[in-house]
Design a protein around this motif. Structure first.
Motif, PDB file in Angstrom:
ATOM      1  N   MET A 116       0.806  -1.233   0.000  1.00 24.22           N
ATOM      2  CA  MET A 116       0.000   0.000   0.000  1.00 24.22           C
ATOM      3  C   MET A 116       0.839   1.282   0.000  1.00 24.22           C
ATOM      4  N   GLY A 117       0.194   2.351  -0.434  1.00 24.43           N
ATOM      5  CA  GLY A 117       0.774   3.695  -0.314  1.00 24.43           C
ATOM      6  C   GLY A 117      -0.333   4.644   0.115  1.00 24.43           C
ATOM      7  N   CYS A 118       0.008   5.722   0.797  1.00 20.55           N
ATOM      8  CA  CYS A 118      -1.014   6.726   1.094  1.00 20.55           C
ATOM      9  C   CYS A 118      -0.434   8.109   0.825  1.00 20.55           C
ATOM     10  N   PHE A 119      -1.305   9.006   0.363  1.00 15.83           N
ATOM     11  CA  PHE A 119      -0.840  10.261  -0.234  1.00 15.83           C
ATOM     12  C   PHE A 119      -1.806  11.388   0.160  1.00 15.83           C
ATOM     13  N   GLY A 120      -1.348  12.317   0.977  1.00 14.90           N
ATOM     14  CA  GLY A 120      -2.257  13.373   1.440  1.00 14.90           C
ATOM     15  C   GLY A 120      -1.920  14.742   0.858  1.00 14.90           C
ATOM     16  N   ILE A 121      -2.962  15.559   0.704  1.00 11.12           N
ATOM     17  CA  ILE A 121      -2.739  16.994   0.459  1.00 11.12           C
ATOM     18  C   ILE A 121      -3.690  17.737   1.395  1.00 11.12           C
ATOM     19  N   GLY A 122      -3.151  18.659   2.160  1.00 10.81           N
ATOM     20  CA  GLY A 122      -3.992  19.431   3.077  1.00 10.81           C
ATOM     21  C   GLY A 122      -4.630  20.583   2.310  1.00 10.81           C
ATOM     22  N   ILE A 123      -5.865  20.379   1.881  1.00 12.61           N
ATOM     23  CA  ILE A 123      -6.475  21.363   0.981  1.00 12.61           C
ATOM     24  C   ILE A 123      -6.793  22.677   1.710  1.00 12.61           C
ATOM     25  N   SER A 124      -7.378  22.582   2.900  1.00  9.03           N
ATOM     26  CA  SER A 124      -7.681  23.841   3.602  1.00  9.03           C
ATOM     27  C   SER A 124      -6.374  24.513   4.038  1.00  9.03           C
ATOM     28  N   ARG A 125      -5.378  23.700   4.416  1.00 11.35           N
ATOM     29  CA  ARG A 125      -4.079  24.295   4.771  1.00 11.35           C
ATOM     30  C   ARG A 125      -3.453  24.975   3.549  1.00 11.35           C
ATOM     31  N   LEU A 126      -3.672  24.396   2.388  1.00  9.36           N
ATOM     32  CA  LEU A 126      -3.091  24.954   1.163  1.00  9.36           C
ATOM     33  C   LEU A 126      -3.653  26.349   0.871  1.00  9.36           C
ATOM     34  N   VAL A 127      -4.948  26.549   1.147  1.00  7.47           N
ATOM     35  CA  VAL A 127      -5.541  27.882   0.939  1.00  7.47           C
ATOM     36  C   VAL A 127      -4.819  28.896   1.824  1.00  7.47           C
ATOM     37  N   ALA A 128      -4.667  28.549   3.107  1.00  6.22           N
ATOM     38  CA  ALA A 128      -4.003  29.472   4.037  1.00  6.22           C
ATOM     39  C   ALA A 128      -2.541  29.662   3.654  1.00  6.22           C
ATOM     40  N   THR A 129      -1.897  28.573   3.215  1.00  5.10           N
ATOM     41  CA  THR A 129      -0.479  28.660   2.864  1.00  5.10           C
ATOM     42  C   THR A 129      -0.285  29.536   1.639  1.00  5.10           C
ATOM     43  N   ALA A 130      -1.184  29.375   0.651  1.00  3.74           N
ATOM     44  CA  ALA A 130      -1.079  30.210  -0.551  1.00  3.74           C
ATOM     45  C   ALA A 130      -1.224  31.683  -0.145  1.00  3.74           C
ATOM     46  N   ALA A 131      -2.148  31.972   0.777  1.00  5.73           N
ATOM     47  CA  ALA A 131      -2.316  33.357   1.241  1.00  5.73           C
ATOM     48  C   ALA A 131      -1.072  33.820   1.985  1.00  5.73           C
ATOM     49  N   GLU A 132      -0.464  32.893   2.713  1.00  8.26           N
ATOM     50  CA  GLU A 132       0.729  33.227   3.493  1.00  8.26           C
ATOM     51  C   GLU A 132       1.895  33.594   2.576  1.00  8.26           C
ATOM     52  N   VAL A 133       2.080  32.836   1.506  1.00  9.65           N
ATOM     53  CA  VAL A 133       3.231  33.122   0.638  1.00  9.65           C
ATOM     54  C   VAL A 133       2.905  34.145  -0.448  1.00  9.65           C
ATOM     55  N   CYS A 134       1.621  34.374  -0.704  1.00  9.17           N
ATOM     56  CA  CYS A 134       1.245  35.317  -1.773  1.00  9.17           C
ATOM     57  C   CYS A 134       0.432  36.476  -1.207  1.00  9.17           C
TER      58      CYS A 134
END
Ligand code: ATP
Ligand code: MG
Length: 603
Positions: free
Chosen positions: A457-475
């Motif tokens: 098995m493999g598991c693969f996450g993306i923090g979507i709500s965190r990504l919104v905040a992170t994009a705002a943080e860097v941009c």
């Protein structure tokens, strides 16, 4: 709805609302008809991060309780856009989307040992029959038992299933709004394969898809080698956005591009302290005496007590460990724990689904006859005359790598590692058979007579709500957010300079319709114009200056300004938002606006 009474009320309410909307709604996106515009009700910024303050001010989110947020319409639009990009890229590698329950029975978590291993991060509850349950912190157990029921033969493999939904973790320190919530939105993909090679192939396909996802979202990201923790497998990568607001530290080499999380990074020193050439510090020490070492090595040491627990949390073995590293360096406990676990596994002192409980202690070492594990960092070098009851591990890398250490990856004589703070937005793991073995997720290989095999098995996450905040943080800049065009809540905001001029408003509407409906503005994968449902008119009764300030705060990539001049000449002024700079203003003929914007978006 729990009662009839409340349902009746809700119906009544909904009817009234829809009458009002019908009266004002033209079918176009207009700010005057939207819930929650922000200008007057700005909320104070969170000290912890700028992005959080901006998301509150801009009307993207509202807090409900500590670490728990409502996504307002603007915020939800962004989550949906990220979700769309992910759907396309994961679909392209043969993944299918499903939805697993959020309310889970504890049973499978006991089988994998994670029920007892979690140190308070789970939201646990009981139903009326006293059955133990939890709110989904992640879904390895759930997906594995689901696939276990359906999987019979290797012909069904590979299986790649993902979902986009809520996760619940009682984080010790929820912080900075969406960056670390107690309820958050994650994309989680799980892969099932028939062999290690096939699982690695799936892993590589997902890694490619992740590259495409983050490129399309348009954020600068780095991929770091990461630790697998107790997930079971041996391969793991993290996807980060560099930001001082981040909680992770990455070490990287500008010469060869090596990047790794602090927990895993390995660095070289230009010299090591040889075990038998040490300086005399004169420091007498119980620990050194117990180890039979001459107590003159200028090293730092940590004394640890550990217990190997089975999946019920019962100790099966206990012991003491000492870690030595060069003075002034920090010991990497994670690495120590991993080495110790592997050793105890070999000695059959570590149970399947179990865990190691480890804590630093200050009291003296027990009698010299009890086995002591000695971990020697490679900054120290091999030690002479270690007594027989000491089990030595190393020399190996048991210290945390620091800026200034040399890169081991490129071995260039002066390629020194540097550190940066970063926010983890994605994490991928090759899991091996940890979950499939525990939950009976097996298949029959094609060869006749072969016995059932556990799926890799493999598991693969993306923090979507965190990504919104992170994009705002860097941009962002001091005027607000500068969203990448692919995820901005709207790509284009049309702002008439006057609220009373009906001609201006109808010009705004016709530009809106032209952008939305012109099929010339299409890219692969888009059913219609890329501007479809991605334009908004600011028709609020506000002063022009306030509208522009709001538009810059919310972060639309393009603001189309419509003044009287536009009515006379057919020329509008487009303001392109650029981080940290004044808007780039360009006069564009209305007829050419669509193609001008289309080109600028670089879609
Ligand atoms: P962290 O080290 O930040 O706690 P994690 O290793 O616990 O993250 P995973 O379990 O790998 O995270 O989850 C996958 C992704 O989900 C992470 O890469 C991150 O983007 C996101 N994530 C994890 N915890 C949270 C949280 N509390 N709030 C928002 N997003 C989160
Ligand atoms: Mg975590």
């Amino acid at each position: 709805m729990l009662s009839l009474h409340s349902r009746r009320f809700a119906t009544h309410h909904a009817t009234r609302h829809s009458i009002r909307t019908l009266a004002t709604n033209t079918g176009r996106n207009t700010l005057s008809s939207m819930f929650m515009t922000m200008t007057k009700e700005q909320q104070s910024a969170d000290e912890a991060s700028t992005s959080h303050g901006l998301l509150l001010k801009g009307g993207f989110i509202r807090q409900s309780a500590s670490g728990i947020y409502s996504m307002l319409p603007l915020g939800l639009r962004m989550l949906n856009k990220i979700e769309n990009i992910i759907d396309q890229e994961l679909g392209a590698i043969g993944s299918q989307k499903l939805a697993l329950p959020l309310l889970l029975s504890a049973e499978n978590w006991k089988k994998t040992g994670r029920w007892n291993a979690s140190k308070g991060e789970f939201f646990r509850l009981k139903d009326r029959r006293e059955t133990e349950m939890l709110l989904s912190p992640t879904h390895e157990e759930e997906i594995t038992q689901l696939v276990a029921h359906e999987l019979k033969s290797s012909k069904q493999l590979p299986i790649r299933l993902y979902q986009i939904g809520r996760k619940y973790r009682d984080e010790f320190r929820p912080r900075a709004g969406l960056l670390r919530g107690r309820e958050f939105v994650m994309k989680d993909l799980y892969t099932f394969d028939e062999s290690v090679e096939a699982a690695y192939h799936s892993y590589d396909l997902v890694a490619d898809a992740y590259q495409k996802i983050f490129h399309r979202i348009g954020v600068p990201f780095v991929v770091a080698e990461a630790d697998t923790g107790n997930m079971g497998g041996s391969k793991s990568h993290e996807y980060h956005l560099i930001s001082p607001a981040g909680e992770d530290t990455l070490l990287s080499c500008s010469n060869c591009g090596y990047t790794a999380n602090e927990e895993l990074a390995v660095g070289k020193l230009d010299d090591t302290i040889k075990g038998d050439e040490v300086k005399d510090t004169g420091a007498e020490n119980e620990v050194f005496k117990a180890l039979g070492l001459v107590p003159k090595t200028p090293v730092t040491h940590s004394l640890l007590r550990f217990a190997s627990l089975d999946k019920e949390g019962v100790p099966v073995h206990q012991g003491t460990a000492v870690v030595l590293a060069r003075q002034g360096r920090t010991i990497n406990m994670l690495k120590v724990e991993k080495t110790l676990t592997a050793h105890l596994q070999e000695q059959q002192l570590f149970m399947e689904g179990g865990m190691i409980d480890m804590s630093t202690v200050t009291e003296a070492i027990p009698s010299p006859t009890t086995p002591i594990h000695l971990f020697v960092d490679d900054s120290v070098g091999p030690l002479p005359n270690v007594p027989d009851h000491v089990i030595t591990h190393g020399p190996d890398h048991y210290r945390t790598t620091e800026a200034g250490d040399l890169c081991v990856s490129c071995n260039h004589h002066d390629s020194k590692l540097t550190t940066v703070k970063a926010i983890e937005v994605g994490h991928t793991f090759y899991l091996g058979t940890k979950y499939s073995s525990a939950l009976g997720c097996t298949f029959l290989p094609e060869q006749r007579g072969a016995s059932p095999k556990a799926a890799e098995m493999g598991c693969f996450g993306i923090g979507i709500s965190r990504l919104v905040a992170t994009a705002a943080e860097v941009c962002h800049d001091d005027r607000g957010i500068v969203w990448p065009s692919s995820i901005a809540p709207y790509r284009v905001c049309i702002v008439p300079t006057s609220n009373n001029n009906t001609q201006l408003l109808s010009m705004a509407e016709s530009i809106y319709d032209q952008l939305e409906n012109d099929m010339a503005f299409r890219v692969k994968g888009h059913a219609g114009s890329v501007f479809y449902n991605d334009v908004v008119i600011d028709d609020r009764k506000q002063m022009f200056g306030a509208k522009m300030a709001d538009a810059e705060l919310i972060g639309y990539p393009f603001i189309v300004v419509l003044g009287k001049h536009a009515l006379e000449t057919g020329v509008v002024e487009v303001n392109q938002r650029v981080k940290g700079e004044a808007n780039i203003k360009t006069k564009v003929l209305v007829d050419e606006l669509g193609s001008w914007l289309f080109e600028k978006q670089m879609l």
